[in-house]
Design an enzyme around this catalytic site. Sequence first.
Site, PDB file in Angstrom:
ATOM      1  N   GLY A  83       1.635 -11.236  88.191  1.00 37.94           N
ATOM      2  CA  GLY A  83       2.195 -10.489  86.916  1.00 37.94           C
ATOM      3  C   GLY A  83       2.118 -11.477  86.002  1.00 37.94           C
ATOM      4  O   GLY A  83       1.332 -12.334  86.182  1.00 37.94           O
ATOM      5  N   CYS A  97       0.416 -13.293  81.111  1.00 38.56           N
ATOM      6  CA  CYS A  97      -1.069 -12.710  80.980  1.00 38.56           C
ATOM      7  C   CYS A  97      -2.328 -12.460  81.839  1.00 38.56           C
ATOM      8  O   CYS A  97      -2.966 -11.618  81.804  1.00 38.56           O
ATOM      9  CB  CYS A  97      -1.776 -14.905  80.563  1.00 38.56           C
ATOM     10  SG  CYS A  97      -0.891 -16.248  79.871  1.00 38.56           S
ATOM     11  N   VAL A 119       2.194 -22.162  74.398  1.00 39.19           N
ATOM     12  CA  VAL A 119       1.815 -22.658  74.110  1.00 39.19           C
ATOM     13  C   VAL A 119       1.812 -22.993  72.870  1.00 39.19           C
ATOM     14  O   VAL A 119       1.296 -24.563  72.943  1.00 39.19           O
ATOM     15  CB  VAL A 119       0.534 -20.903  73.942  1.00 39.19           C
ATOM     16  CG1 VAL A 119      -0.872 -22.212  73.470  1.00 39.19           C
ATOM     17  CG2 VAL A 119      -0.160 -20.838  75.273  1.00 39.19           C
ATOM     18  N   LEU A 166      -4.604 -17.834  97.087  1.00 34.81           N
ATOM     19  CA  LEU A 166      -4.939 -17.275  97.932  1.00 34.81           C
ATOM     20  C   LEU A 166      -3.855 -17.720  99.026  1.00 34.81           C
ATOM     21  O   LEU A 166      -3.463 -16.921  99.901  1.00 34.81           O
ATOM     22  CB  LEU A 166      -6.303 -18.166  98.718  1.00 34.81           C
ATOM     23  CG  LEU A 166      -7.484 -17.705  98.603  1.00 34.81           C
ATOM     24  CD1 LEU A 166      -8.186 -19.517  99.886  1.00 34.81           C
ATOM     25  CD2 LEU A 166      -7.916 -16.675  98.386  1.00 34.81           C
ATOM     26  N   ARG A 215       7.509 -11.156  81.490  1.00 32.27           N
ATOM     27  CA  ARG A 215       6.559 -10.206  81.307  1.00 32.27           C
ATOM     28  C   ARG A 215       6.218  -9.503  81.949  1.00 32.27           C
ATOM     29  O   ARG A 215       5.774 -10.882  82.370  1.00 32.27           O
ATOM     30  CB  ARG A 215       6.234 -11.294  79.957  1.00 32.27           C
ATOM     31  CG  ARG A 215       6.414 -11.370  78.450  1.00 32.27           C
ATOM     32  CD  ARG A 215       6.427 -11.834  77.302  1.00 32.27           C
ATOM     33  NE  ARG A 215       5.116 -13.562  77.797  1.00 32.27           N
ATOM     34  CZ  ARG A 215       5.619 -14.594  77.071  1.00 32.27           C
ATOM     35  NH1 ARG A 215       4.646 -14.181  75.615  1.00 32.27           N
ATOM     36  NH2 ARG A 215       5.317 -15.639  76.436  1.00 32.27           N
ATOM     37  N   ARG A 260      -0.198 -22.955  82.489  1.00 30.37           N
ATOM     38  CA  ARG A 260       0.729 -22.655  83.472  1.00 30.37           C
ATOM     39  C   ARG A 260       1.822 -22.935  83.197  1.00 30.37           C
ATOM     40  O   ARG A 260       2.640 -23.747  83.057  1.00 30.37           O
ATOM     41  CB  ARG A 260      -0.067 -23.002  84.638  1.00 30.37           C
ATOM     42  CG  ARG A 260      -0.932 -22.585  85.720  1.00 30.37           C
ATOM     43  CD  ARG A 260      -1.050 -23.275  86.677  1.00 30.37           C
ATOM     44  NE  ARG A 260      -0.684 -24.390  86.603  1.00 30.37           N
ATOM     45  CZ  ARG A 260      -0.490 -25.821  87.393  1.00 30.37           C
ATOM     46  NH1 ARG A 260      -1.149 -25.802  89.156  1.00 30.37           N
ATOM     47  NH2 ARG A 260      -0.528 -27.229  87.146  1.00 30.37           N
ATOM     48  N   GLU A 261       2.754 -21.207  83.124  1.00 26.64           N
ATOM     49  CA  GLU A 261       4.082 -21.735  82.521  1.00 26.64           C
ATOM     50  C   GLU A 261       4.848 -22.438  84.266  1.00 26.64           C
ATOM     51  O   GLU A 261       4.414 -21.577  85.230  1.00 26.64           O
ATOM     52  CB  GLU A 261       4.594 -20.098  82.481  1.00 26.64           C
ATOM     53  CG  GLU A 261       3.919 -19.551  81.333  1.00 26.64           C
ATOM     54  CD  GLU A 261       5.203 -18.376  80.917  1.00 26.64           C
ATOM     55  OE1 GLU A 261       5.801 -17.930  81.091  1.00 26.64           O
ATOM     56  OE2 GLU A 261       4.415 -17.849  79.898  1.00 26.64           O
TER      57      GLU A 261
HETATM   58  P1  NAD Z   1       5.008 -16.212  72.338  1.00 20.20           P
HETATM   59  O1  NAD Z   1       5.336 -14.680  72.545  1.00 20.20           O
HETATM   60  O2  NAD Z   1       6.418 -17.288  73.822  1.00 20.20           O
HETATM   61  O3  NAD Z   1       5.165 -17.224  71.219  1.00 20.20           O
HETATM   62  C1  NAD Z   1       4.725 -16.955  70.491  1.00 20.20           C
HETATM   63  C2  NAD Z   1       5.275 -17.112  69.103  1.00 20.20           C
HETATM   64  O4  NAD Z   1       4.780 -16.877  67.826  1.00 20.20           O
HETATM   65  C3  NAD Z   1       6.715 -16.940  68.946  1.00 20.20           C
HETATM   66  O5  NAD Z   1       7.477 -17.738  68.794  1.00 20.20           O
HETATM   67  C4  NAD Z   1       6.849 -15.869  67.615  1.00 20.20           C
HETATM   68  O6  NAD Z   1       7.771 -15.784  66.589  1.00 20.20           O
HETATM   69  C5  NAD Z   1       5.463 -16.481  67.293  1.00 20.20           C
HETATM   70  N1  NAD Z   1       4.832 -15.629  65.681  1.00 20.20           N
HETATM   71  C6  NAD Z   1       4.000 -14.652  66.349  1.00 20.20           C
HETATM   72  N2  NAD Z   1       3.944 -14.486  65.141  1.00 20.20           N
HETATM   73  C7  NAD Z   1       4.170 -15.197  64.055  1.00 20.20           C
HETATM   74  C8  NAD Z   1       4.123 -15.223  62.489  1.00 20.20           C
HETATM   75  N3  NAD Z   1       2.834 -13.707  61.428  1.00 20.20           N
HETATM   76  N4  NAD Z   1       4.053 -16.173  61.980  1.00 20.20           N
HETATM   77  C9  NAD Z   1       4.584 -17.115  62.710  1.00 20.20           C
HETATM   78  N5  NAD Z   1       4.783 -16.936  63.660  1.00 20.20           N
HETATM   79  C10 NAD Z   1       5.219 -16.195  64.451  1.00 20.20           C
HETATM   80  O7  NAD Z   1       3.923 -16.344  72.971  1.00 20.20           O
HETATM   81  P2  NAD Z   1       2.835 -17.364  74.630  1.00 20.20           P
HETATM   82  O8  NAD Z   1       3.260 -16.729  75.936  1.00 20.20           O
HETATM   83  O9  NAD Z   1       3.138 -18.822  73.241  1.00 20.20           O
HETATM   84  O10 NAD Z   1       1.494 -17.119  73.818  1.00 20.20           O
HETATM   85  C11 NAD Z   1       0.588 -16.850  72.957  1.00 20.20           C
HETATM   86  C12 NAD Z   1      -0.679 -16.860  73.083  1.00 20.20           C
HETATM   87  O11 NAD Z   1      -1.427 -17.854  74.444  1.00 20.20           O
HETATM   88  C13 NAD Z   1      -1.150 -15.514  73.759  1.00 20.20           C
HETATM   89  O12 NAD Z   1      -2.374 -15.003  73.384  1.00 20.20           O
HETATM   90  C14 NAD Z   1      -1.146 -15.854  74.920  1.00 20.20           C
HETATM   91  O13 NAD Z   1      -2.090 -14.621  76.006  1.00 20.20           O
HETATM   92  C15 NAD Z   1      -1.956 -16.964  74.793  1.00 20.20           C
HETATM   93  N6  NAD Z   1      -2.019 -17.608  76.158  1.00 20.20           N
HETATM   94  C16 NAD Z   1      -0.105 -17.719  77.159  1.00 20.20           C
HETATM   95  C17 NAD Z   1      -0.286 -18.407  78.272  1.00 20.20           C
HETATM   96  C18 NAD Z   1       1.047 -18.252  78.312  1.00 20.20           C
HETATM   97  O14 NAD Z   1       1.225 -19.079  79.587  1.00 20.20           O
HETATM   98  N7  NAD Z   1       2.388 -18.145  78.663  1.00 20.20           N
HETATM   99  C19 NAD Z   1      -0.867 -19.188  78.887  1.00 20.20           C
HETATM  100  C20 NAD Z   1      -2.365 -19.511  77.985  1.00 20.20           C
HETATM  101  C21 NAD Z   1      -2.953 -18.637  77.093  1.00 20.20           C
END
Ligand code: NAD
Length: 461
Positions: free
Chosen positions: A287, A290, A12, A280, A357, A169-170
């Site tokens: 999985g 999220c 994100v 659908l 994940r 979306r990833e």
């Molecule tokens: P991720 O695990 O890919 O990345 C998180 C990053 O944050 C890591 O690089 C980590 O080192 C960094 N981090 C953690 N703690 C930190 C701190 N204290 N200071 C600085 N950096 C720090 O996570 P993501 O998949 O990008 O998801 C992030 C958020 O967005 C989550 O809450 C997730 O639910 C939400 N989200 C994710 C997606 C998705 O498709 N991945 C989509 C929508 C929302």
Amino acid sequence: MVDVAVVGTGYVGLVTGASLARVGHRVTCVDRDRERVAGLREGRMPFYEPGLEELVAREVGSGKLSFAEELDAAVGRADVVFIAVGTPQGEGGAADLSNVSHVARGIGRALAGSARRARPLVVANKSTVPVGSGDYVSALIREGADEVGGTRPPEGVRFGVASNPEFLREGSAVYDSLFPDRIVVGAEEDWVVGVMRELYGPVIEQGFSVEMDPRPRVTVPFVVTDLASAEMIKYAANAFLATKVSFINEISDLCELTGADVGSVATGIGLDGRIGPRFLNAGIGWGGSCLPKDVAALRAVAREHHHETGLLDAAVAVNDRRRGRVISKLQHDLGALSGRRVALLGLAFKPNTDDLREAPSLDIAAELSSLGAKVVGYDPVAAKAASRTAPDLRVAFDPHEALEGAHAAVVVTEWSEVRNLDLRRAASLMREPRLLVDGRNAIDPAAAREAGLLYRGFGRG
Ligand code: NAD
């Protein structure tokens, strides 16, 4: 141009930062992971996402995107700081907010320590957090400021909190960031909404040009709500998508019992504008990073309020049974699985990502191994990561290597390499009964049978 800091360079944060630079803002992406930041400075992406490497290189080259390990300088300059750190599933399913708390306190400390601030700061939360977290983040920023100066942020310095949930979306994250279906901003103060509206202006108006844009230039809806509603929108969206997939999977089981074809049923109902054709697809179920954790977090919130979530509980129960359906299909045609060789085609939780994940492949591999099967997993991108996550899983970087000598293959992730597999070659490499369990209904059953495979899909009559 708005000065932006994005904390967290995951799927994100990094995509958001690079996209905001692409539409004209100056962005610093901050991460506490030093190796990650060092890699990004050298142009190495921490994960696989189509188009991201090129976008990052372009914006670093243009001088609008940079990387840092420390918050202070980036917060000192910024008009908007995004929190985009992980909120993994914690105890009892609730979201673990420790990363968010850590960052919010850090922002408070940076604010109090910054002498320069005449402009107000917006702290926009993109991490998925339970309803009420916006107020919690405000409180933590104040706490952080207190730790430094013993005072609140210096007189005249204002900050406001916004909830700006992310829906990318990833696998198509760059596209989704630049061409979103909507932008949601929750805030309690008008000036905060004003800053966010300015920041997203180029995206809302679609007033930038990119090579990849196949869509007509329509204005992107900018939905303004209170904080709590924005936080709930994210959970409600994911809970709905999860329920929609579980719904079609339940119908898929009924199709198998009655001889109907779930693909035709999905087409027939999806053309109804009230239902819509997406999400659908029957098969192995949902999985990823999220849906499982967000549904779990929503159920945990409900439990805190002594509220029952019958529908969400059922969506999870249906989904939990999907992995078992793969195993039972294998057992149906192979009998005991001990000593049988099974190829898993696709390991990432969905195509075009290396994210493992909550990937169904890992559950299925573990269950098969516990039943004595010899499992080998193929993935065009995630194989290396899979061998680190599941050291017992044998991985292959070529589908044919995985299929060699296999009694059965399971389509777990519908990568184009899997969809377009040469079925005759697959059959020639495999051993009797040459079973193909198509967990994504991605292969043409007639073509598979013609090639000499014993084809089993989900809900396909
Ligand atoms: P991720 O695990 O890919 O990345 C998180 C990053 O944050 C890591 O690089 C980590 O080192 C960094 N981090 C953690 N703690 C930190 C701190 N204290 N200071 C600085 N950096 C720090 O996570 P993501 O998949 O990008 O998801 C992030 C958020 O967005 C989550 O809450 C997730 O639910 C939400 N989200 C994710 C997606 C998705 O498709 N991945 C989509 C929508 C929302």
